[in-house]
Design a protein around this motif. Structure first.
Motif, PDB file in Angstrom:
ATOM      1  N   TYR A   1      20.301  22.535 -52.373  1.00  0.00           N
ATOM      2  CA  TYR A   1      19.628  23.714 -52.910  1.00  0.00           C
ATOM      3  C   TYR A   1      18.234  23.836 -52.312  1.00  0.00           C
ATOM      4  O   TYR A   1      17.802  24.905 -51.880  1.00  0.00           O
ATOM      5  CB  TYR A   1      19.479  23.597 -54.430  1.00  0.00           C
ATOM      6  N   THR A   2      17.499  22.716 -52.336  1.00  0.00           N
ATOM      7  CA  THR A   2      16.107  22.733 -51.891  1.00  0.00           C
ATOM      8  C   THR A   2      16.010  23.114 -50.415  1.00  0.00           C
ATOM      9  O   THR A   2      15.139  23.898 -50.025  1.00  0.00           O
ATOM     10  CB  THR A   2      15.447  21.368 -52.154  1.00  0.00           C
ATOM     11  N   LEU A   3      16.899  22.558 -49.584  1.00  0.00           N
ATOM     12  CA  LEU A   3      16.883  22.923 -48.163  1.00  0.00           C
ATOM     13  C   LEU A   3      17.122  24.423 -47.995  1.00  0.00           C
ATOM     14  O   LEU A   3      16.626  25.035 -47.052  1.00  0.00           O
ATOM     15  CB  LEU A   3      17.956  22.132 -47.394  1.00  0.00           C
ATOM     16  N   CYS A   4      17.875  24.982 -48.921  1.00  0.00           N
ATOM     17  CA  CYS A   4      18.175  26.415 -48.843  1.00  0.00           C
ATOM     18  C   CYS A   4      17.026  27.273 -49.373  1.00  0.00           C
ATOM     19  O   CYS A   4      17.129  28.496 -49.383  1.00  0.00           O
ATOM     20  CB  CYS A   4      19.461  26.737 -49.609  1.00  0.00           C
ATOM     21  N   THR A   5      15.961  26.646 -49.873  1.00  0.00           N
ATOM     22  CA  THR A   5      14.806  27.443 -50.318  1.00  0.00           C
ATOM     23  C   THR A   5      13.673  27.437 -49.300  1.00  0.00           C
ATOM     24  O   THR A   5      12.652  28.102 -49.525  1.00  0.00           O
ATOM     25  CB  THR A   5      14.218  26.918 -51.653  1.00  0.00           C
ATOM     26  N   THR A   6      13.820  26.703 -48.198  1.00  0.00           N
ATOM     27  CA  THR A   6      12.699  26.609 -47.260  1.00  0.00           C
ATOM     28  C   THR A   6      12.717  27.753 -46.256  1.00  0.00           C
ATOM     29  O   THR A   6      13.747  28.057 -45.649  1.00  0.00           O
ATOM     30  CB  THR A   6      12.733  25.283 -46.478  1.00  0.00           C
ATOM     31  N   ASN A   7      11.559  28.354 -46.105  1.00  0.00           N
ATOM     32  CA  ASN A   7      11.360  29.404 -45.095  1.00  0.00           C
ATOM     33  C   ASN A   7      12.407  30.509 -45.186  1.00  0.00           C
ATOM     34  O   ASN A   7      13.019  30.896 -44.186  1.00  0.00           O
ATOM     35  CB  ASN A   7      11.385  28.786 -43.688  1.00  0.00           C
ATOM     36  N   ILE A   8      12.599  30.991 -46.367  1.00  0.00           N
ATOM     37  CA  ILE A   8      13.610  32.035 -46.600  1.00  0.00           C
ATOM     38  C   ILE A   8      13.248  32.721 -47.910  1.00  0.00           C
ATOM     39  O   ILE A   8      12.534  32.156 -48.729  1.00  0.00           O
ATOM     40  CB  ILE A   8      15.024  31.397 -46.680  1.00  0.00           C
ATOM     41  N   THR A   9      13.697  33.932 -48.087  1.00  0.00           N
ATOM     42  CA  THR A   9      13.443  34.607 -49.363  1.00  0.00           C
ATOM     43  C   THR A   9      14.424  34.102 -50.421  1.00  0.00           C
ATOM     44  O   THR A   9      15.439  33.490 -50.104  1.00  0.00           O
ATOM     45  CB  THR A   9      13.641  36.125 -49.213  1.00  0.00           C
ATOM     46  N   TRP A  10      14.104  34.384 -51.668  1.00  0.00           N
ATOM     47  CA  TRP A  10      14.970  33.922 -52.752  1.00  0.00           C
ATOM     48  C   TRP A  10      16.360  34.561 -52.630  1.00  0.00           C
ATOM     49  O   TRP A  10      17.381  33.924 -52.875  1.00  0.00           O
ATOM     50  CB  TRP A  10      14.337  34.229 -54.103  1.00  0.00           C
ATOM     51  N   ALA A  11      16.401  35.817 -52.226  1.00  0.00           N
ATOM     52  CA  ALA A  11      17.706  36.470 -52.029  1.00  0.00           C
ATOM     53  C   ALA A  11      18.509  35.731 -50.973  1.00  0.00           C
ATOM     54  O   ALA A  11      19.729  35.566 -51.088  1.00  0.00           O
ATOM     55  CB  ALA A  11      17.501  37.928 -51.625  1.00  0.00           C
ATOM     56  N   GLY A  12      17.820  35.277 -49.929  1.00  0.00           N
ATOM     57  CA  GLY A  12      18.499  34.521 -48.881  1.00  0.00           C
ATOM     58  C   GLY A  12      19.005  33.188 -49.390  1.00  0.00           C
ATOM     59  O   GLY A  12      20.123  32.759 -49.063  1.00  0.00           O
ATOM     60  N   THR A  13      18.213  32.530 -50.218  1.00  0.00           N
ATOM     61  CA  THR A  13      18.636  31.258 -50.810  1.00  0.00           C
ATOM     62  C   THR A  13      19.935  31.443 -51.582  1.00  0.00           C
ATOM     63  O   THR A  13      20.886  30.682 -51.428  1.00  0.00           O
ATOM     64  CB  THR A  13      17.541  30.724 -51.752  1.00  0.00           C
ATOM     65  N   LYS A  14      19.957  32.478 -52.412  1.00  0.00           N
ATOM     66  CA  LYS A  14      21.151  32.708 -53.231  1.00  0.00           C
ATOM     67  C   LYS A  14      22.381  32.941 -52.349  1.00  0.00           C
ATOM     68  O   LYS A  14      23.473  32.454 -52.634  1.00  0.00           O
ATOM     69  CB  LYS A  14      20.926  33.915 -54.153  1.00  0.00           C
ATOM     70  N   ARG A  15      22.156  33.661 -51.252  1.00  0.00           N
ATOM     71  CA  ARG A  15      23.258  33.966 -50.345  1.00  0.00           C
ATOM     72  C   ARG A  15      23.805  32.691 -49.692  1.00  0.00           C
ATOM     73  O   ARG A  15      25.006  32.486 -49.613  1.00  0.00           O
ATOM     74  CB  ARG A  15      22.770  34.937 -49.277  1.00  0.00           C
ATOM     75  N   LEU A  16      22.893  31.849 -49.215  1.00  0.00           N
ATOM     76  CA  LEU A  16      23.329  30.620 -48.543  1.00  0.00           C
ATOM     77  C   LEU A  16      24.141  29.735 -49.486  1.00  0.00           C
ATOM     78  O   LEU A  16      25.210  29.234 -49.131  1.00  0.00           O
ATOM     79  CB  LEU A  16      22.117  29.837 -48.021  1.00  0.00           C
ATOM     80  N   VAL A  17      23.614  29.544 -50.689  1.00  0.00           N
ATOM     81  CA  VAL A  17      24.289  28.652 -51.629  1.00  0.00           C
ATOM     82  C   VAL A  17      25.632  29.252 -52.051  1.00  0.00           C
ATOM     83  O   VAL A  17      26.629  28.542 -52.200  1.00  0.00           O
ATOM     84  CB  VAL A  17      23.387  28.382 -52.857  1.00  0.00           C
ATOM     85  N   GLU A  18      25.646  30.573 -52.199  1.00  0.00           N
ATOM     86  CA  GLU A  18      26.906  31.221 -52.572  1.00  0.00           C
ATOM     87  C   GLU A  18      27.967  31.032 -51.482  1.00  0.00           C
ATOM     88  O   GLU A  18      29.126  30.732 -51.765  1.00  0.00           O
ATOM     89  CB  GLU A  18      26.664  32.712 -52.820  1.00  0.00           C
ATOM     90  N   ARG A  19      27.543  31.195 -50.227  1.00  0.00           N
ATOM     91  CA  ARG A  19      28.513  31.012 -49.132  1.00  0.00           C
ATOM     92  C   ARG A  19      28.993  29.573 -49.049  1.00  0.00           C
ATOM     93  O   ARG A  19      30.170  29.329 -48.805  1.00  0.00           O
ATOM     94  CB  ARG A  19      27.906  31.463 -47.806  1.00  0.00           C
ATOM     95  N   LEU A  20      28.076  28.628 -49.220  1.00  0.00           N
ATOM     96  CA  LEU A  20      28.485  27.214 -49.208  1.00  0.00           C
ATOM     97  C   LEU A  20      29.573  26.981 -50.257  1.00  0.00           C
ATOM     98  O   LEU A  20      30.592  26.330 -49.989  1.00  0.00           O
ATOM     99  CB  LEU A  20      27.284  26.315 -49.510  1.00  0.00           C
ATOM    100  N   THR A  21      29.325  27.490 -51.450  1.00  0.00           N
ATOM    101  CA  THR A  21      30.261  27.254 -52.547  1.00  0.00           C
ATOM    102  C   THR A  21      31.590  27.973 -52.307  1.00  0.00           C
ATOM    103  O   THR A  21      32.662  27.387 -52.469  1.00  0.00           O
ATOM    104  CB  THR A  21      29.622  27.722 -53.870  1.00  0.00           C
ATOM    105  N   GLU A  22      31.504  29.234 -51.896  1.00  0.00           N
ATOM    106  CA  GLU A  22      32.724  30.008 -51.658  1.00  0.00           C
ATOM    107  C   GLU A  22      33.587  29.402 -50.562  1.00  0.00           C
ATOM    108  O   GLU A  22      34.806  29.327 -50.665  1.00  0.00           O
ATOM    109  CB  GLU A  22      32.360  31.436 -51.241  1.00  0.00           C
ATOM    110  N   ARG A  23      32.939  28.993 -49.471  1.00  0.00           N
ATOM    111  CA  ARG A  23      33.701  28.568 -48.303  1.00  0.00           C
ATOM    112  C   ARG A  23      34.108  27.104 -48.347  1.00  0.00           C
ATOM    113  O   ARG A  23      35.118  26.729 -47.754  1.00  0.00           O
ATOM    114  CB  ARG A  23      32.883  28.822 -47.028  1.00  0.00           C
ATOM    115  N   LEU A  24      33.331  26.268 -49.016  1.00  0.00           N
ATOM    116  CA  LEU A  24      33.583  24.830 -48.924  1.00  0.00           C
ATOM    117  C   LEU A  24      33.834  24.153 -50.271  1.00  0.00           C
ATOM    118  O   LEU A  24      34.206  22.981 -50.311  1.00  0.00           O
ATOM    119  CB  LEU A  24      32.407  24.137 -48.216  1.00  0.00           C
ATOM    120  N   GLY A  25      33.621  24.875 -51.359  1.00  0.00           N
ATOM    121  CA  GLY A  25      33.825  24.276 -52.679  1.00  0.00           C
ATOM    122  C   GLY A  25      35.291  24.317 -53.084  1.00  0.00           C
ATOM    123  O   GLY A  25      36.040  25.196 -52.657  1.00  0.00           O
TER     124      GLY A  25
END
Length: 303
Positions: free
Chosen positions: A136-160
DNA sequence: GTCCAGGTCGCGC
DNA sequence: GCGCGACATGGA
Protein backbone atom coordinates in the motif's frame (compact mmCIF):
# COMPACT_ATOMS: atom_id res chain seq x y z
CA UNK A 1 -21.94 -20.38 2.52
CA UNK A 2 -21.58 -20.22 6.27
CA UNK A 3 -21.63 -17.13 8.41
CA UNK A 4 -19.75 -17.39 11.66
CA UNK A 5 -19.92 -14.72 14.32
CA UNK A 6 -16.88 -13.94 16.41
CA UNK A 7 -16.23 -11.21 18.93
CA UNK A 8 -13.06 -9.48 20.00
CA UNK A 9 -12.66 -7.30 23.05
CA UNK A 10 -11.31 -3.86 22.30
CA UNK A 11 -9.38 -1.67 24.70
CA UNK A 12 -11.30 0.99 26.64
CA UNK A 13 -12.03 3.49 25.30
CA UNK A 14 -12.29 2.32 21.70
CA UNK A 15 -14.03 3.99 18.75
CA UNK A 16 -14.58 1.55 15.91
CA UNK A 17 -15.63 4.03 13.25
CA UNK A 18 -12.82 6.44 14.06
CA UNK A 19 -10.32 3.60 13.84
CA UNK A 20 -11.61 2.33 10.53
CA UNK A 21 -11.61 5.79 8.99
CA UNK A 22 -8.53 7.31 10.61
CA UNK A 23 -6.62 7.33 7.36
CA UNK A 24 -7.10 6.30 3.77
CA UNK A 25 -6.42 2.58 4.01
CA UNK A 26 -10.15 1.78 4.30
CA UNK A 27 -10.60 3.10 0.75
CA UNK A 28 -8.01 0.71 -0.67
CA UNK A 29 -9.06 -2.72 -1.93
CA UNK A 30 -9.85 -5.16 -0.64
CA UNK A 31 -10.98 -2.94 2.20
CA UNK A 32 -14.41 -1.50 1.77
CA UNK A 33 -16.08 0.87 4.19
CA UNK A 34 -19.85 1.10 4.18
CA UNK A 35 -21.02 4.42 5.53
CA UNK A 36 -24.61 3.36 6.08
CA UNK A 37 -23.93 0.26 8.17
CA UNK A 38 -20.58 1.45 9.56
CA UNK A 39 -19.11 -1.85 8.45
CA UNK A 40 -15.57 -2.52 7.31
CA UNK A 41 -15.29 -5.41 4.88
CA UNK A 42 -12.17 -7.19 3.70
CA UNK A 43 -11.76 -10.44 1.83
CA UNK A 44 -8.93 -12.37 3.42
CA UNK A 45 -6.90 -15.35 2.31
CA UNK A 46 -6.01 -17.61 5.21
CA UNK A 47 -2.74 -19.51 5.42
CA UNK A 48 -4.68 -22.67 4.63
CA UNK A 49 -5.59 -21.15 1.27
CA UNK A 50 -9.24 -20.71 2.15
CA UNK A 51 -10.57 -17.30 1.15
CA UNK A 52 -13.08 -15.75 3.55
CA UNK A 53 -14.91 -12.44 3.75
CA UNK A 54 -14.71 -10.53 7.00
CA UNK A 55 -17.27 -7.94 7.96
CA UNK A 56 -16.27 -5.91 10.97
CA UNK A 57 -18.53 -3.64 12.94
CA UNK A 58 -19.16 -2.44 16.44
CA UNK A 59 -21.30 -4.75 18.48
CA UNK A 60 -23.17 -3.62 21.54
CA UNK A 61 -25.53 -5.33 23.88
CA UNK A 62 -27.67 -3.23 26.18
CA UNK A 63 -25.62 -2.00 29.07
CA UNK A 64 -22.48 -3.86 28.14
CA UNK A 65 -19.24 -2.48 26.83
CA UNK A 66 -19.01 -2.35 23.04
CA UNK A 67 -17.12 -5.12 21.29
CA UNK A 68 -15.82 -5.77 17.81
CA UNK A 69 -18.13 -8.02 15.87
CA UNK A 70 -16.52 -10.19 13.21
CA UNK A 71 -18.86 -11.71 10.69
CA UNK A 72 -16.93 -14.40 8.83
CA UNK A 73 -18.41 -15.60 5.56
CA UNK A 74 -16.82 -18.87 4.55
CA UNK A 75 -17.48 -21.96 2.45
CA UNK A 76 -15.82 -24.43 4.76
CA UNK A 77 -16.23 -24.38 8.54
CA UNK A 78 -13.28 -22.73 10.21
CA UNK A 79 -10.62 -24.86 11.81
CA UNK A 80 -9.35 -23.76 15.21
CA UNK A 81 -6.16 -22.50 13.60
CA UNK A 82 -8.12 -20.49 11.03
CA UNK A 83 -10.21 -18.87 13.74
CA UNK A 84 -7.07 -17.90 15.63
CA UNK A 85 -5.63 -16.46 12.44
CA UNK A 86 -8.73 -14.36 11.82
CA UNK A 87 -8.76 -13.03 15.36
CA UNK A 88 -5.10 -12.13 15.09
CA UNK A 89 -5.66 -10.38 11.75
CA UNK A 90 -8.51 -8.33 13.19
CA UNK A 91 -6.54 -7.35 16.27
CA UNK A 92 -3.70 -6.20 14.04
CA UNK A 93 -5.93 -4.26 11.65
CA UNK A 94 -7.69 -2.37 14.45
CA UNK A 95 -4.62 -2.23 16.74
CA UNK A 96 -6.63 -3.67 19.59
CA UNK A 97 -3.48 -4.39 21.58
CA UNK A 98 -1.95 -0.94 21.31
CA UNK A 99 -1.90 1.13 24.48
CA UNK A 100 -2.57 4.79 23.67
CA UNK A 101 -3.41 5.88 27.22
CA UNK A 102 -0.29 8.05 27.47
CA UNK A 103 -1.22 9.80 24.21
CA UNK A 104 -4.74 10.41 25.47
CA UNK A 105 -3.33 11.92 28.67
CA UNK A 106 -1.15 14.27 26.66
CA UNK A 107 -4.15 15.30 24.57
CA UNK A 108 -6.07 16.08 27.73
CA UNK A 109 -3.18 18.04 29.24
CA UNK A 110 -2.33 20.12 26.21
CA UNK A 111 -5.29 22.42 26.43
CA UNK A 112 -3.98 24.57 23.63
CA UNK A 113 -3.98 21.61 21.28
CA UNK A 114 -7.37 20.51 20.12
CA UNK A 115 -6.51 17.49 18.09
CA UNK A 116 -9.18 15.78 16.11
CA UNK A 117 -8.98 12.76 18.35
CA UNK A 118 -12.14 11.43 19.87
CA UNK A 119 -11.97 9.29 22.96
CA UNK A 120 -11.08 5.86 21.65
CA UNK A 121 -9.65 7.25 18.41
CA UNK A 122 -6.05 7.67 17.39
CA UNK A 123 -5.70 4.16 16.01
CA UNK A 124 -4.79 4.13 12.33
CA UNK A 125 -6.14 1.17 10.43
CA UNK A 126 -3.63 -1.39 9.21
CA UNK A 127 -3.69 -4.38 6.89
CA UNK A 128 -3.64 -7.90 8.31
CA UNK A 129 0.05 -8.20 7.38
CA UNK A 130 3.02 -5.87 7.15
CA UNK A 131 3.64 -7.03 3.59
CA UNK A 132 0.30 -5.60 2.54
CA UNK A 133 0.98 -2.35 4.38
CA UNK A 134 4.31 -2.01 2.56
CA UNK A 135 2.67 -2.58 -0.81
CA UNK A 136 0.00 0.00 0.00
CA UNK A 137 2.70 2.44 1.08
CA UNK A 138 4.74 1.95 -2.11
CA UNK A 139 1.56 2.75 -4.00
CA UNK A 140 1.26 6.11 -2.21
CA UNK A 141 4.66 7.48 -3.27
CA UNK A 142 4.85 10.15 -5.93
CA UNK A 143 1.29 9.66 -7.09
CA UNK A 144 -2.11 11.15 -6.37
CA UNK A 145 -4.53 9.45 -4.02
CA UNK A 146 -6.75 8.54 -6.98
CA UNK A 147 -3.74 6.87 -8.55
CA UNK A 148 -3.01 4.95 -5.36
CA UNK A 149 -6.53 3.59 -5.27
CA UNK A 150 -6.25 2.54 -8.91
CA UNK A 151 -2.96 0.70 -8.44
CA UNK A 152 -4.14 -1.22 -5.40
CA UNK A 153 -7.43 -2.04 -7.07
CA UNK A 154 -5.66 -3.45 -10.12
CA UNK A 155 -3.29 -5.49 -7.97
CA UNK A 156 -6.23 -7.01 -6.14
CA UNK A 157 -8.37 -7.58 -9.23
CA UNK A 158 -5.62 -9.13 -11.31
CA UNK A 159 -3.61 -11.06 -8.75
CA UNK A 160 -5.84 -11.62 -5.72
CA UNK A 161 -7.66 -14.88 -5.14
CA UNK A 162 -11.43 -14.71 -5.59
CA UNK A 163 -13.94 -15.14 -2.81
CA UNK A 164 -15.68 -18.41 -3.73
CA UNK A 165 -18.52 -17.86 -6.15
CA UNK A 166 -18.09 -14.06 -6.16
CA UNK A 167 -15.04 -13.28 -8.24
CA UNK A 168 -15.63 -9.54 -7.96
CA UNK A 169 -14.58 -9.92 -4.34
CA UNK A 170 -10.92 -10.78 -4.06
CA UNK A 171 -8.31 -11.09 -1.39
CA UNK A 172 -5.16 -9.01 -1.50
CA UNK A 173 -2.55 -10.89 -3.54
CA UNK A 174 0.02 -12.96 -1.70
CA UNK A 175 3.75 -12.25 -1.98
CA UNK A 176 4.02 -15.42 -4.07
CA UNK A 177 1.35 -14.22 -6.50
CA UNK A 178 3.00 -10.84 -6.97
CA UNK A 179 6.42 -12.45 -7.30
CA UNK A 180 5.12 -14.94 -9.86
CA UNK A 181 3.55 -12.15 -11.88
CA UNK A 182 6.98 -10.56 -12.28
CA UNK A 183 8.11 -6.98 -12.94
CA UNK A 184 7.01 -6.91 -16.60
CA UNK A 185 3.45 -7.85 -15.70
CA UNK A 186 3.42 -5.34 -12.87
CA UNK A 187 4.60 -2.65 -15.25
CA UNK A 188 2.41 -3.43 -18.23
CA UNK A 189 -0.78 -4.70 -16.62
CA UNK A 190 -0.88 -3.12 -13.18
CA UNK A 191 0.76 0.06 -14.50
CA UNK A 192 3.02 0.31 -11.47
CA UNK A 193 5.58 2.20 -13.50
CA UNK A 194 9.02 2.51 -11.93
CA UNK A 195 7.65 0.89 -8.76
CA UNK A 196 7.39 -2.43 -10.61
CA UNK A 197 10.94 -3.51 -9.84
CA UNK A 198 10.68 -2.54 -6.18
CA UNK A 199 7.42 -4.41 -5.80
CA UNK A 200 8.66 -7.52 -7.59
CA UNK A 201 11.84 -7.59 -5.49
CA UNK A 202 9.94 -7.18 -2.25
CA UNK A 203 7.40 -9.87 -3.10
CA UNK A 204 10.09 -12.32 -4.22
CA UNK A 205 12.19 -11.75 -1.12
CA UNK A 206 9.20 -12.40 1.13
CA UNK A 207 7.93 -15.35 -0.90
CA UNK A 208 11.34 -16.99 -0.92
CA UNK A 209 11.88 -16.43 2.78
CA UNK A 210 14.87 -14.15 2.29
CA UNK A 211 13.06 -11.29 3.99
CA UNK A 212 11.46 -11.86 7.38
CA UNK A 213 8.89 -9.12 7.81
CA UNK A 214 7.51 -10.65 10.99
CA UNK A 215 10.86 -9.85 12.58
CA UNK A 216 10.19 -6.16 11.98
CA UNK A 217 7.11 -6.34 14.20
CA UNK A 218 9.25 -7.14 17.24
CA UNK A 219 8.54 -4.44 19.84
CA UNK A 220 11.99 -4.91 21.40
CA UNK A 221 13.65 -3.73 18.20
CA UNK A 222 14.94 -0.18 18.77
CA UNK A 223 13.27 2.31 16.47
CA UNK A 224 16.53 3.51 14.85
CA UNK A 225 17.41 -0.07 13.95
CA UNK A 226 13.89 -0.65 12.63
CA UNK A 227 14.16 2.51 10.54
CA UNK A 228 17.50 1.34 9.16
CA UNK A 229 16.02 -2.00 8.12
CA UNK A 230 12.99 -0.41 6.49
CA UNK A 231 15.23 1.93 4.52
CA UNK A 232 17.09 -1.08 3.12
CA UNK A 233 13.95 -2.01 1.18
CA UNK A 234 14.16 -0.67 -2.35
CA UNK A 235 11.59 2.02 -2.91
CA UNK A 236 11.32 2.84 0.79
CA UNK A 237 12.74 6.33 1.39
CA UNK A 238 12.21 8.77 4.25
CA UNK A 239 8.47 9.23 3.67
CA UNK A 240 7.64 5.55 3.23
CA UNK A 241 9.79 4.52 6.18
CA UNK A 242 8.09 7.03 8.45
CA UNK A 243 4.69 5.81 7.29
CA UNK A 244 5.71 2.24 8.04
CA UNK A 245 7.04 3.19 11.46
CA UNK A 246 3.59 4.63 12.12
CA UNK A 247 2.08 1.37 10.88
CA UNK A 248 4.30 -0.46 13.35
CA UNK A 249 3.16 1.74 16.22
CA UNK A 250 6.29 3.89 16.42
CA UNK A 251 5.13 7.48 16.46
CA UNK A 252 8.27 9.32 17.56
CA UNK A 253 9.59 9.79 14.02
CA UNK A 254 8.20 12.56 11.82
CA UNK A 255 8.65 12.46 8.08
CA UNK A 256 8.94 15.88 6.51
CA UNK A 257 6.98 15.20 3.33
CA UNK A 258 5.14 17.61 1.07
CA UNK A 259 1.92 17.20 3.00
CA UNK A 260 3.51 18.02 6.35
CA UNK A 261 5.42 20.97 4.92
CA UNK A 262 2.23 22.41 3.49
CA UNK A 263 0.24 21.86 6.66
CA UNK A 264 2.81 23.23 9.10
CA UNK A 265 3.78 26.18 6.95
CA UNK A 266 0.17 27.16 6.40
CA UNK A 267 -1.02 26.68 9.96
CA UNK A 268 1.94 27.93 12.00
CA UNK A 269 4.01 30.13 9.70
CA UNK A 270 1.42 32.01 7.64
CA UNK A 271 2.41 30.09 4.56
CA UNK A 272 5.99 31.34 4.72
CA UNK A 273 8.91 29.05 3.88
CA UNK A 274 9.77 27.08 7.01
CA UNK A 275 12.93 25.24 7.93
CA UNK A 276 12.91 21.59 8.83
CA UNK A 277 14.05 22.44 12.35
CA UNK A 278 11.16 24.86 12.78
CA UNK A 279 8.69 22.23 11.64
CA UNK A 280 10.13 19.58 13.93
CA UNK A 281 9.94 22.01 16.86
CA UNK A 282 6.17 22.27 16.43
CA UNK A 283 5.60 18.62 17.29
CA UNK A 284 8.66 17.96 19.44
CA UNK A 285 6.69 18.44 22.70
CA UNK A 286 4.74 15.31 21.83
CA UNK A 287 7.81 13.13 22.14
CA UNK A 288 7.05 9.56 21.18
CA UNK A 289 3.57 10.56 20.00
CA UNK A 290 4.64 13.15 17.42
CA UNK A 291 3.29 11.39 14.39
CA UNK A 292 -0.18 11.09 15.90
CA UNK A 293 -0.08 14.71 17.03
CA UNK A 294 0.69 15.74 13.47
CA UNK A 295 -1.79 13.36 11.92
CA UNK A 296 -4.69 14.57 14.02
CA UNK A 297 -3.66 18.21 14.01
CA UNK A 298 -6.62 20.03 12.44
CA UNK A 299 -5.76 21.94 9.27
CA UNK A 300 -6.48 25.63 9.09
CA UNK A 301 -9.87 26.21 7.62
CA UNK A 302 -9.68 29.02 5.12
CA UNK A 303 -13.36 29.78 4.99
C1' DG B 1 1.95 20.37 -24.69
C1' DT B 2 3.48 20.99 -19.52
C1' DC B 3 3.46 20.21 -14.76
C1' DC B 4 3.40 17.38 -10.84
C1' DA B 5 1.61 14.05 -7.45
C1' DG B 6 1.68 12.60 0.64
C1' DG B 7 9.15 10.18 -3.52
C1' DT B 8 13.25 7.50 -4.31
C1' DC B 9 17.48 6.16 -6.57
C1' DG B 10 22.03 6.73 -8.09
C1' DC B 11 25.28 9.57 -9.37
C1' DG B 12 28.68 13.41 -8.86
C1' DC B 13 30.96 16.67 -5.96
C1' DG C 1 26.90 13.87 3.48
C1' DC C 2 24.11 17.05 -0.02
C1' DG C 3 22.27 18.52 -4.67
C1' DC C 4 20.27 17.13 -8.91
C1' DG C 5 18.24 14.77 -12.80
C1' DA C 6 15.75 10.60 -14.05
C1' DC C 7 12.11 7.75 -13.24
C1' DA C 8 6.37 5.75 -14.97
C1' DT C 9 1.87 6.94 -14.98
C1' DG C 10 -2.22 9.65 -15.37
C1' DG C 11 -4.92 13.68 -14.27
C1' DA C 12 -5.41 18.85 -14.21
Amino acid sequence: MLTILLQETPPVPFDFEATARAHGWAALRPFEWDTASLTLTRVHRLDSGQVVRLRLSEGRVNGSAPFVEIRVETVEPLTAAEEVEIRRAVRRMLRLDEDLSEFYELCAQNGGWSLRVKPGGGRLLRCPTLFEDIVYTLCTTNITWAGTKRLVERLTERLGEPFPGQAEWRAFPTPAAIAAAGPDFLRQEIRLGYRSGYMADLAAAVAEGRLDLAGLEDPSLPTPELLRRLRQLKGVGPYAAATLLMILGRYEHLAIDTELVGHVSKKYFSGQPTSEAEMRAIYAPWGKWQYLAYWFDPPVTDR
